[in-house]
Every structure is written in C-alpha cells, then in structure tokens.
Design a protein around this motif. Structure first.
Motif, short mmCIF file in Angstrom:
data_model
loop_
_atom_site.label_atom_id
_atom_site.label_comp_id
_atom_site.label_asym_id
_atom_site.label_seq_id
_atom_site.Cartn_x
_atom_site.Cartn_y
_atom_site.Cartn_z
N HIS A 186 4.48 1.06 -36.33
CA HIS A 186 4.18 1.18 -34.86
C HIS A 186 5.31 1.24 -33.92
CE1 HIS A 186 1.54 -1.04 -31.58
NE2 HIS A 186 2.12 0.25 -30.98
N THR A 188 -3.76 15.04 -31.25
CA THR A 188 -3.06 14.22 -30.36
C THR A 188 -2.98 12.77 -30.61
OG1 THR A 188 -4.84 13.93 -28.91
CG2 THR A 188 -3.38 15.67 -28.48
N ARG A 205 -0.63 -1.34 -35.99
CA ARG A 205 -0.44 0.02 -36.47
C ARG A 205 0.56 0.23 -37.60
NH1 ARG A 205 0.13 4.47 -31.69
NH2 ARG A 205 -1.95 4.15 -31.77
N THR A 226 5.87 15.58 -26.11
CA THR A 226 5.56 13.99 -26.12
C THR A 226 6.93 13.48 -26.09
OG1 THR A 226 4.67 12.05 -27.23
CG2 THR A 226 5.10 13.89 -28.65
N ASP A 227 7.21 12.20 -25.59
CA ASP A 227 8.10 11.28 -25.69
C ASP A 227 8.15 10.86 -27.01
OD1 ASP A 227 6.31 9.51 -25.46
OD2 ASP A 227 7.16 8.26 -23.61
N GLU A 228 7.34 10.62 -27.83
CA GLU A 228 7.30 10.19 -29.10
C GLU A 228 8.26 10.94 -30.02
OE1 GLU A 228 3.44 9.09 -30.87
OE2 GLU A 228 2.84 8.54 -28.86
N LEU A 240 -5.89 4.03 -25.83
CA LEU A 240 -5.99 2.63 -25.19
C LEU A 240 -6.97 2.29 -24.37
CD1 LEU A 240 -4.83 -0.37 -25.80
CD2 LEU A 240 -2.99 0.05 -24.22
N ASN A 282 3.01 8.39 -21.88
CA ASN A 282 1.53 8.07 -22.00
C ASN A 282 0.70 8.32 -20.76
OD1 ASN A 282 2.69 6.35 -24.31
ND2 ASN A 282 0.64 5.87 -24.63
N TYR A 296 2.27 12.18 -36.22
CA TYR A 296 1.98 12.90 -34.99
C TYR A 296 3.52 13.20 -34.39
CZ TYR A 296 1.11 13.58 -30.28
OH TYR A 296 1.44 13.90 -28.68
O1 DAU Z 1 3.65 8.75 -25.46
C1 DAU Z 1 2.81 9.95 -25.53
C2 DAU Z 1 1.89 9.75 -26.33
O2 DAU Z 1 0.96 8.57 -25.95
C3 DAU Z 1 1.04 10.99 -26.50
O3 DAU Z 1 1.87 12.02 -27.10
C4 DAU Z 1 -0.04 10.67 -27.66
O4 DAU Z 1 -0.89 11.98 -27.56
C5 DAU Z 1 -1.10 9.69 -27.00
O5 DAU Z 1 -2.10 9.57 -27.80
C6 DAU Z 1 -0.27 8.53 -26.58
O6 DAU Z 1 0.22 7.91 -28.02
P1 DAU Z 1 0.21 6.13 -28.35
O7 DAU Z 1 0.22 5.93 -29.67
O8 DAU Z 1 1.28 5.52 -27.58
O9 DAU Z 1 -1.22 5.91 -27.39
P2 DAU Z 1 -2.58 5.11 -27.89
O10 DAU Z 1 -3.32 5.21 -26.61
O11 DAU Z 1 -3.11 5.50 -29.05
O12 DAU Z 1 -2.17 3.68 -27.73
C7 DAU Z 1 -1.16 3.12 -26.96
C8 DAU Z 1 -0.76 1.69 -27.27
O13 DAU Z 1 -1.89 0.79 -27.30
C9 DAU Z 1 -0.05 1.78 -28.87
O14 DAU Z 1 1.19 0.90 -28.62
C10 DAU Z 1 -1.11 1.19 -29.59
C11 DAU Z 1 -1.97 0.41 -28.81
N1 DAU Z 1 -3.26 0.21 -29.34
C12 DAU Z 1 -4.21 1.36 -29.35
C13 DAU Z 1 -5.28 1.21 -29.66
C14 DAU Z 1 -6.31 2.60 -29.69
C15 DAU Z 1 -3.97 -1.05 -29.39
O15 DAU Z 1 -3.31 -2.04 -29.36
N2 DAU Z 1 -5.19 -0.91 -29.95
C16 DAU Z 1 -5.81 0.05 -29.69
O16 DAU Z 1 -7.32 -0.06 -30.11
#
Ligand code: DAU
Ligand code: NAD
Length: 358
Positions: free
Chosen positions: A295, A85, A292, A134-136, A200, A189, A160
């Motif tokens: 991103h 995920t 990222r 997911t919406d992704e 996050l 999310n 992913y």
């Molecule tokens: O939208 C649904 C998705 O949300 C799910 O399908 C995924 O399984 C889930 O992991 C999540 O994906 P994201 O990539 O949006 O989630 P993440 O928590 O990894 O990151 C949220 C946002 O925060 C993203 O724009 C990247 C940013 N981020 C993330 C981390 C871990 C940061 O800026 N710093 C960080 O250290």
C-alpha cells in the motif's frame, strides 16, 4: 473542434465528454470505449440524444476499427483515458492491466501515429494527443517528503502504477521518436459523480447506505490528494489548448486527507443529510481491515507548472466537492443499483477473499 475521447463511458471520461459539449458549442465529440465492467452507457445517458456526440464501442488495441474511426471522424484532439484503473484489481490479476494499459495502449499510439502522418501539415500543427496518467507512477511519499512534481523520478510500486508508467514512457517515446504531438498529465485521486463504486469514496457511500461495514485498510493513515473530477477535466481541456508539446503536467487538488479522515467526512455528511433510522452515526460502521499489499503511503502533487503554463488551478474545495458528490449519489440510487452487475458482485467476493476480512 473534433474531440475523440477514449474511456468515455468511464468516470472521468464521461464527465469530460459532458464538459467538452458544454464548453465548445460548435464541437463534435466521439466517445470510444470497450464498455468493460467499469464503463457504462448509463454514464453518457444525458448526452445520448445530442447530435454533436456519438458513441463507438471498441478496444483501444483494435487497430483496424480505430483507424477506420480516425479516418472517418478526423479528430484534432484525442483525450486518451481508456485503461484498467483499480489498484486492488491489479493486485489480484495484472494481466488485464498489461493488456489494456501497455499492449492496447501502445497499439493505439501506433494507430494514432499512422492517422497523424496522413494529415495535412496545417492539421498536424493543431493536432494533440492528451494522455491521462496518474501520480502513482512516482511511487509513495512519507509525510515529510516534498510533493511529486514533473521532475520526480518514476518509481511505480503496484502492478497498476507500473502499467501506467510503461504507458507514459511509450507516449514520450512516440513523441520523441516519431514526432507525435503528445502531452502527458499525471493526476491525483479524482472523486465526483459517476465514479464506479469500487473506489474509496463511492464505495463508502454505497456501503454506508446499505448498512454494511466500511472497510478501512490498515490504520487508515494513508494519505491521498483529492481532486474534484470537474477540476481535472478543466485541466485536460486547458492542456489541449495551452499544453506544450512533449511536456508533462502534474495535476492535483491540493487537498491531502488521510483515508480515515475521508471516511469520517463521508459519515458525518451522511449523518446530516441521510441520518440512520435508529439515529446512530455511520461512523459505527467503520471497520479496520487487513492492509492492501504494498500500500503506497502518501501521494501529493505540486501543480505549480500546470498553474503557470495551463492557467489552471483546482477551484473546488474538498468539503464542497464531497457535498456535491454525496448529493449526486443520493439522487442517483438507481444508477448505483444498475451499475452493480453480477460481474461486480463476483469481484466484491473475490476482493474480500484476498483481504481475508469482512
Ligand atoms: O492517485 C491516482 C489514482 O487514484 C488513480 O490512478 C487510480 O486509478 C485510482 O483508483 C486511485 O487509486 P487509489 O488506490 O489511491 O484509490 P482507491 O479509491 O482504490 O483507494 C484510495 C485509498 O483508500 C487507498 O489508500 C486505499 C484506501 N481504501 C480503498 C478502498 C476501496 C480503503 O481503505 N478501503 C477501501 O475499501
Ligand atoms: P474508469 O475505470 O472509471 O474508466 C475506464 C474506462 O476505460 C471504462 O469506461 C472502460 O470501459 C474503458 N476501457 C478499459 N479498457 C479499455 C480498452 N481496452 N479499450 C477501450 N476502452 C477501455 O477510470 P477513470 O477513473 O475514469 O480513469 C480514467 C483515466 O484516468 C485512466 O487512464 C486512469 O488511469 C486515469 N486516472 C484516474 C484517476 C482517478 O482517481 N480515477 C486519477 C489519475 C488518473
């Protein structure tokens, strides 16, 4: 009701198992999970003595084991959540994502279909396979774009997202070709208790409490739509009861926030409930780091169809949900410590190597 939940030892799965046991006092729930780095029996500790619940360790791609379990347990609803995920991990290595979210997932559809075919007609009529996606899969929005809905074209942009999009297409193919009664949920999310601290919100909570830097990717302006995990679980249950076979429902929290807003809200809340010893704000720990790769800028969901057909809506405001979430992590520091296995620590160092920062 007999519910089988895959990915049940993960974040959303474990919350769903608890909700099912609570809402259906006569039900039996079977949790099926491979216990990868992201799954832990600690997430199901409070239901381990529940006689209506059982746990089986297994891979969704293990057709032999899964058919044995299906034949014995005879579920009438399967909630399929098991997956790799985390987007950053998929950027590091897409293999496990293809293996679990495409190959294992497709083997699971085959196994479930063989089980479904053998059911009596009356049991086939009440059987449902709820796929959690997911919406992704829809790609990335600009601020001026309308939110994603069920008619948005697929445009997955990370490994992913591409693996989940393949999974969605396979689900539809099994519905269309073989008549497997499927419902697909594309969700935004999630956040809440038991979320693995690579995502996050728990990542920031963990690092803030540890006195570490809070790495915000790029300029922190990327936007996500945040949904409290219990609201998502309620939507999944509503889909199992009222979802139309073959349909897709977009589910979101109607709570768009930029990443920087989220991180600052976490800091402000921590400043109130767990002030730093020297009295300075946690916001001083924020550090902007390399972005990222690829991103996605913004995700947003229009959930009108889910509201109308499933009679569901998100009821937890982001402020309220974040407060519960923070309180949970503060009361479960041991869970946070235990879950940070060596494997996770190794991932953290690899993760920062890729980012070339911190
Ligand atoms: O939208 C649904 C998705 O949300 C799910 O399908 C995924 O399984 C889930 O992991 C999540 O994906 P994201 O990539 O949006 O989630 P993440 O928590 O990894 O990151 C949220 C946002 O925060 C993203 O724009 C990247 C940013 N981020 C993330 C981390 C871990 C940061 O800026 N710093 C960080 O250290
Ligand atoms: P998670 O990473 O916390 O949990 C995933 C679980 O799946 C883990 O317990 C893991 O052990 C298990 N698993 C992985 N591969 C497996 C395999 N081959 N066989 C059996 N079990 C396996 O994930 P989560 O955040 O709870 O997400 C659950 C589902 O919801 C996923 O399908 C994800 O794509 C989807 N989703 C998540 C979010 C979110 O924000 N977290 C949003 C939308 C959709």
């Amino acid at each position: 009701m007999r519910f089988l939940v895959t990915g049940a030892a993960g974040f959303i799965g474990s919350n769903l198992v608890r909700m099912l046991l609570r809402q259906y006092p006569e039900s039996q729930v079977l949790s099926y999970d491979l216990l990868t780095y992201a799954g832990s029996l600690a997430n199901l500790a409070d239901v381990q003595d529940e006689t209506r619940h059982e746990f089986v360790k297994g891979d969704i791609g293990d057709g032999a084991l899964l058919s044995e379990i299906l034949a014995r347990f005879q579920p009438n609803v399967i909630f399929h959540l098991a997956a790799e995920t985390h987007v950053d991990r998929s950027i590091q290595s897409s293999d496990p994502f293809v293996e679990a979210n495409v190959v294992g997932h497709t083997r699971m559809l085959e196994t479930v279909y063989l089980y479904f075919k053998k059911l009596y007609e009356k049991d086939q009529q009440r059987f449902k396979f709820i796929h959690v996606s997911t919406d992704e899969v829809f790609g990335s929005l600009r601020l001026s774009d309308a939110a994603f809905d069920e008619s948005t074209a697929y445009n997955p942009l990370s490994p992913y997202a591409a693996s989940k999009a393949a999974g969605d297409h396979m689900v539809r193919a099994w519905g269309n070709t073989y008549g497997l009664p499927t419902v697909n949920i594309n969700c935004s999310n999630n956040y809440g208790p038991y979320q693995f601290p690579e995502k996050l919100i728990p990542f920031m909570i963990m690092r803030a409490l540890g006195g570490e830097s809070l790495p915000v990717y790029g300029d922190g302006k990327n936007v996500r739509d945040w949904l409290y995990v219990e609201d998502h679980c309620a939507a999944l249950i509503a889909a199992s009861e009222k979802g139309k076979i073959g349909e897709t429902y977009c589910v979101g929290g109607e709570s768009e926030r930029s990443n920087l807003q989220v991180v600052e809200m976490v800091c402000n809340a921590l400043d109130e409930v767990k002030p730093r010893v020297e009295g300075r704000t946690y916001k001083e720990q924020v550090e902007f780091v390399a972005d990222r790769p690829g991103h996605d800028f913004r995700y947003a969901i229009n959930c009108s169809k889910a509201k109308a057909d499933l009679e569901w809506m998100p009821v937890t405001s982001f402020e309220e949900g974040l407060k519960h979430t923070l309180a949970w992590y503060l009361h479960n520091v041991q869970w946070l410590d235990d879950i940070r296995s060596d494997e996770y620590r190794q991932w953290i160092s690899a993760h920062y190597k890729v980012k070339g920062s911190v």
